[in-house]
Write an enzyme that holds these catalytic residues in place. Structure first.
Site, PDB file in Angstrom:
ATOM      1  N   ASN A   1       4.448   8.834  -2.958  1.00 36.51           N
ATOM      2  CA  ASN A   1       3.815   8.077  -3.758  1.00 36.51           C
ATOM      3  C   ASN A   1       4.292   6.796  -3.802  1.00 36.51           C
ATOM      4  O   ASN A   1       5.101   6.187  -4.624  1.00 36.51           O
ATOM      5  CB  ASN A   1       3.208   8.721  -5.078  1.00 36.51           C
ATOM      6  CG  ASN A   1       2.335   7.527  -5.771  1.00 36.51           C
ATOM      7  OD1 ASN A   1       1.748   6.697  -5.299  1.00 36.51           O
ATOM      8  ND2 ASN A   1       2.203   7.847  -7.113  1.00 36.51           N
ATOM      9  N   TRP A   2       3.840   5.887  -2.708  1.00 35.48           N
ATOM     10  CA  TRP A   2       4.382   4.727  -2.361  1.00 35.48           C
ATOM     11  C   TRP A   2       3.734   3.559  -3.641  1.00 35.48           C
ATOM     12  O   TRP A   2       4.307   2.430  -3.847  1.00 35.48           O
ATOM     13  CB  TRP A   2       3.895   3.980  -1.231  1.00 35.48           C
ATOM     14  CG  TRP A   2       4.593   4.793   0.058  1.00 35.48           C
ATOM     15  CD1 TRP A   2       5.594   6.052  -0.094  1.00 35.48           C
ATOM     16  CD2 TRP A   2       4.437   4.551   1.436  1.00 35.48           C
ATOM     17  NE1 TRP A   2       5.741   6.453   1.194  1.00 35.48           N
ATOM     18  CE2 TRP A   2       5.198   5.522   2.136  1.00 35.48           C
ATOM     19  CE3 TRP A   2       3.757   3.641   2.167  1.00 35.48           C
ATOM     20  CZ2 TRP A   2       5.428   5.650   3.449  1.00 35.48           C
ATOM     21  CZ3 TRP A   2       3.869   3.471   3.405  1.00 35.48           C
ATOM     22  CH2 TRP A   2       4.584   4.532   4.148  1.00 35.48           C
ATOM     23  N   LYS A   3       2.866   3.879  -4.198  1.00 37.34           N
ATOM     24  CA  LYS A   3       2.206   3.131  -5.259  1.00 37.34           C
ATOM     25  C   LYS A   3       1.895   1.567  -4.602  1.00 37.34           C
ATOM     26  O   LYS A   3       1.452   1.940  -3.394  1.00 37.34           O
ATOM     27  CB  LYS A   3       3.251   2.856  -6.576  1.00 37.34           C
ATOM     28  CG  LYS A   3       3.607   4.397  -7.002  1.00 37.34           C
ATOM     29  CD  LYS A   3       4.248   4.163  -8.314  1.00 37.34           C
ATOM     30  CE  LYS A   3       4.481   5.598  -8.811  1.00 37.34           C
ATOM     31  NZ  LYS A   3       5.052   5.643  -9.993  1.00 37.34           N
TER      32      LYS A   3
ATOM     33  N   HIS B   1      -3.356   9.845 -11.560  1.00 35.64           N
ATOM     34  CA  HIS B   1      -2.266   9.706 -11.725  1.00 35.64           C
ATOM     35  C   HIS B   1      -2.047   8.867 -13.133  1.00 35.64           C
ATOM     36  O   HIS B   1      -3.019   8.101 -13.710  1.00 35.64           O
ATOM     37  CB  HIS B   1      -1.439   8.604 -10.801  1.00 35.64           C
ATOM     38  CG  HIS B   1      -0.104   8.423 -10.641  1.00 35.64           C
ATOM     39  ND1 HIS B   1       0.359   7.440 -11.692  1.00 35.64           N
ATOM     40  CD2 HIS B   1       0.652   8.918 -10.159  1.00 35.64           C
ATOM     41  CE1 HIS B   1       1.534   7.482 -11.601  1.00 35.64           C
ATOM     42  NE2 HIS B   1       2.054   8.387 -10.764  1.00 35.64           N
TER      43      HIS B   1
ATOM     44  N   GLU C   1      -0.487   6.273 -14.238  1.00 43.10           N
ATOM     45  CA  GLU C   1      -0.895   4.757 -14.167  1.00 43.10           C
ATOM     46  C   GLU C   1      -2.332   4.604 -14.127  1.00 43.10           C
ATOM     47  O   GLU C   1      -2.944   3.538 -14.677  1.00 43.10           O
ATOM     48  CB  GLU C   1      -0.092   4.328 -13.315  1.00 43.10           C
ATOM     49  CG  GLU C   1       1.469   4.415 -13.182  1.00 43.10           C
ATOM     50  CD  GLU C   1       2.271   4.404 -12.150  1.00 43.10           C
ATOM     51  OE1 GLU C   1       1.766   4.508 -10.854  1.00 43.10           O
ATOM     52  OE2 GLU C   1       3.473   4.893 -12.236  1.00 43.10           O
TER      53      GLU C   1
ATOM     54  N   GLU D   1       3.438  15.660 -14.185  1.00 46.25           N
ATOM     55  CA  GLU D   1       4.050  14.524 -14.335  1.00 46.25           C
ATOM     56  C   GLU D   1       4.428  13.959 -15.584  1.00 46.25           C
ATOM     57  O   GLU D   1       3.310  13.236 -16.291  1.00 46.25           O
ATOM     58  CB  GLU D   1       3.553  13.324 -13.468  1.00 46.25           C
ATOM     59  CG  GLU D   1       3.471  13.546 -12.143  1.00 46.25           C
ATOM     60  CD  GLU D   1       3.502  12.393 -11.186  1.00 46.25           C
ATOM     61  OE1 GLU D   1       4.214  12.468 -10.352  1.00 46.25           O
ATOM     62  OE2 GLU D   1       2.525  11.500 -11.303  1.00 46.25           O
TER      63      GLU D   1
ATOM     64  N   GLY E   1       9.414   6.997 -13.213  1.00 40.02           N
ATOM     65  CA  GLY E   1       9.870   5.679 -13.236  1.00 40.02           C
ATOM     66  C   GLY E   1      11.044   5.255 -14.024  1.00 40.02           C
ATOM     67  O   GLY E   1      11.422   3.939 -14.270  1.00 40.02           O
TER      68      GLY E   1
ATOM     69  N   SER F   1      10.939  10.780 -11.667  1.00 37.78           N
ATOM     70  CA  SER F   1      12.045  10.639 -11.210  1.00 37.78           C
ATOM     71  C   SER F   1      12.978  11.526 -10.577  1.00 37.78           C
ATOM     72  O   SER F   1      14.151  11.857 -10.545  1.00 37.78           O
ATOM     73  CB  SER F   1      13.026  10.212 -12.569  1.00 37.78           C
ATOM     74  OG  SER F   1      12.408   9.137 -13.284  1.00 37.78           O
TER      75      SER F   1
ATOM     76  N   GLY G   1       8.090   9.000  -6.579  1.00 39.33           N
ATOM     77  CA  GLY G   1       7.555   7.513  -6.403  1.00 39.33           C
ATOM     78  C   GLY G   1       8.737   6.811  -5.997  1.00 39.33           C
ATOM     79  O   GLY G   1       8.886   6.686  -4.703  1.00 39.33           O
ATOM     80  N   GLY G   2       9.623   6.442  -6.889  1.00 39.35           N
ATOM     81  CA  GLY G   2      10.551   5.235  -6.332  1.00 39.35           C
ATOM     82  C   GLY G   2      11.304   5.809  -5.167  1.00 39.35           C
ATOM     83  O   GLY G   2      11.450   5.075  -4.163  1.00 39.35           O
TER      84      GLY G   2
END
Ligand code: PGA
Length: 254
Positions: free
Chosen positions: A12-14, A98, A100, A170, A176, A216, A237-238
């Site tokens: 997930n590149w966001k 998600h 966010e 999640e 993150g 993470s 993600g990251g």
């Protein structure tokens, strides 16, 4: 470790990567991951990079996902993107709900359920995210929150659609933050979700549905997490923003 369910690991590149940067990333991933057959590999770039990335991964083992879509199929919804528009770029998956988006765009379970149905109608597999906040965990609400989110976000799906839906657990406090759920916490939540799917749909659906862990995930913890009995993949993600770290997560999971 081999399971009946094929692992699915999605990046997930966001809101990161221009089309040019996304192209460079998937070109590296194609080389790193060319021989991987054991895992379904998905990248979820921002909308603006879908076209470029889609072309680059044609004839590769990498599949394309989007990060959101509208519950409507067309019309006067300024700024929205419909499932049919995603299909044009061979999008196979879409992340829905998600945390966010639940937090910043105030997405509700009911809205997410509508989007999930719209995705299935276009033959796009939704990746439906659920998870508790730190305050909810600390006050002993984890199962109650997961119960509400799973019931609400999957409302109206047929058994067949449910089987083709991916769930992503999640925990919001792990996204993150560098804090990963312990193996025991992850397994407990995943087993709870799978059991609930069994109650809401049936045992066969529960046995077949894939549940990703997210929060993470990195190369150093992937092996332990992916080895858990009810964990069937990861939403990353990251660590999906660099070819080496994303590729290592996948290689360490096999
Ligand atoms: P993270 O994000 O891997 O950076 O924690 C996961 C996610 O939000 O999907």
């Amino acid at each position: 470790m081999q399971k009946d369910r094929k692992l699915i690991i999605a990046g997930n590149w966001k809101m990161n990567k221009t089309a040019a940067e996304g192209l460079a990333l998937v070109n590296d991933l194609k080389l790193e991951l060319a021989n991987v057959k054991e895992v379904d590999i998905v990248v979820c770039p921002p909308f603006t990079a879908l076209c470029e990335v889609s072309r680059a991964i044609l004839n590769s083992n990498i599949r394309l996902g989007a990060q959101n879509m509208s519950e409507h199929s067309s019309g006067a919804y300024t700024g929205e993107i419909a499932a049919g528009m995603l299909k044009e770029f061979s999008v196979r998956y879409v992340i829905l709900g998600h945390s966010e988006r639940r937090q910043y765009q105030k997405e509700t379970d009911a809205l997410i359920a509508k989007k999930a149905l719209a995705a299935h109608a276009a033959a796009i597999r939704p990746i439906v995210c659920v998870g508790e906040t730190l305050a909810e965990r600390e006050s002993g609400q984890t199962e109650k929150v997961l119960d509400t989110q799973v019931r609400g976000s999957l409302a109206g799906l047929s058994k067949q659609q449910m089987e083709e839906t991916i769930l992503a657990y999640e925990p919001v406090w792990a996204i993150g933050t560098g804090k990963t759920a312990t193996a025991a916490q992850a397994q407990e939540a995943h087993a709870f979700i799978r059991k609930l799917v069994g109650t809401l749909f049936d045992e066969t659906v529960a046995r077949r549905v894939r549940i990703q862990y997210g929060g993470s995930v990195k190369a150093s913890n992937a092996r332990e997490l992916m080895g858990l009995p009810d964990v069937d993949g990861a939403l990353v993600g990251g660590a999906s923003l660099e070819p080496r770290s994303f590729a290592d997560i996948i290689k360490n999971s096999i």
